[in-house]
Design a protein around this motif. Structure first.
Motif, PDB file in Angstrom:
ATOM      1  N   ARG A 211       0.843  -1.195   0.000  1.00  0.00           N
ATOM      2  CA  ARG A 211       0.000   0.000   0.000  1.00  0.00           C
ATOM      3  C   ARG A 211       0.882   1.250   0.000  1.00  0.00           C
ATOM      4  N   THR A 213       1.919   5.026   0.897  1.00  0.00           N
ATOM      5  CA  THR A 213       1.786   5.980   1.990  1.00  0.00           C
ATOM      6  C   THR A 213       2.431   7.301   1.566  1.00  0.00           C
ATOM      7  N   GLU A 236      -5.842   5.592  -0.444  1.00  0.00           N
ATOM      8  CA  GLU A 236      -6.843   4.677  -0.993  1.00  0.00           C
ATOM      9  C   GLU A 236      -7.171   5.126  -2.413  1.00  0.00           C
ATOM     10  N   PRO A 237      -7.527   4.183  -3.307  1.00  0.00           N
ATOM     11  CA  PRO A 237      -7.899   4.574  -4.677  1.00  0.00           C
ATOM     12  C   PRO A 237      -8.982   5.649  -4.666  1.00  0.00           C
ATOM     13  N   ASP A 239      -8.468   8.778  -3.664  1.00  0.00           N
ATOM     14  CA  ASP A 239      -8.080   9.888  -2.786  1.00  0.00           C
ATOM     15  C   ASP A 239      -7.543  11.053  -3.608  1.00  0.00           C
TER      16      ASP A 239
END
Length: 253
Positions: A211, A213, A236-237, A239
């Motif tokens: 993921r 960051t 997250e997708p 954002d």
């Protein structure tokens, strides 16, 4: 042989001569060399057969310290690059490419300030599982136990990008690397934005356990995700990341 081609003891011995007079109690080249060695150690990535370490290093110095070395910065960079090469060989590290050491002047009043950022100039091999000291990266292999045999499945590749939806570079697509990338206005950043309201070093993007960051690097106007100012946040997708007047949508395939 360069002045940094030996161990730290020889570095300090050399400093007692030529460099001691020039640096006058400020940051010494030996300190920089030791920090580079520590950065390689801390950022190493272990594969099945090799230990990969960064080869790109940016040394940020207080304005006064930077000015103090400006006239010899090129020679000092070459010596430090030679030192990195030897240190990697001594520790049996594999550099991701030819070593590069750059100096950047930071507008900060604190004398003795030094910060080092490092990166990999080349993608690491995809056929080897890589891991850091604590975390498994995107090339993790998944193991599925069957009745008679353990089947190894390659984790699916994930492609992430930032799409600029507002600001001077609207429409730009920025593909994100699996290694940490620094975003900012400075030409030495991995991702350079032409937005004057973006800080020289705005934020860092890195992939941890699959993921992405984003971490603010003390920027003047802050880094914002979905309207909230953040210090560090897992993206997250969908954002929306705002830096200055630039707004980017985070997308994953």
């Amino acid at each position: 042989m360069g002045v940094f081609s030996g161990l730290e003891g020889s570095l300090e011995k050399y400093i007692e001569g030529f460099f001691k007079d020039k640096f006058k109690g400020r940051i010494q080249p030996a300190e920089i060399a030791k920090r580079l060695a520590r950065e390689m150690r801390d950022r190493r990535r272990v594969s099945v057969n090799k230990i990969y370490v960064p080869n790109k290093f940016t040394v940020y110095l207080n304005a006064s310290d930077y000015d103090n070395i400006a006239t010899i910065a090129s020679s000092l960079s070459k010596e430090l690059q030679e030192y990195v090469n030897q240190k990697a060989g001594e520790k049996k590290y594999t550099l991701a490419g030819p070593p590069v050491v750059d100096f950047v002047r930071e507008e900060i009043e604190e004398i003795g300030y030094m910060k080092i950022e490092s990166g990999f100039s080349e993608e690491l091999p995809e056929n080897e599982p890589l891991e850091t000291n604590e975390e498994v990266l995107e090339h993790t292999q998944l193991f599925r136990l069957t009745k008679d045999v353990t089947v190894v499945e390659k984790a699916p590749a994930v492609y992430a990008r930032l799409q600029v939806i507002a600001g001077p570079e609207t429409g730009r697509i920025i593909n994100l690397s699996t290694v940490p990338q620094v975003i900012g206005r400075h030409s030495g950043c991995d991702i350079v934005l032409s937005d004057s309201s973006v800080s020289r070093r705005q934020a860092r993007l890195e992939r941890i356990r699959g993921r992405f960051t984003i971490t603010d690097l003390g920027s003047t106007n802050g880094t914002w995700v979905n309207g909230f100012r953040i210090m560090s946040k897992v993206l997250e997708p969908g954002d929306e990341v705002a830096m200055g007047t630039t707004v980017c949508a985070f997308k994953v395939d």
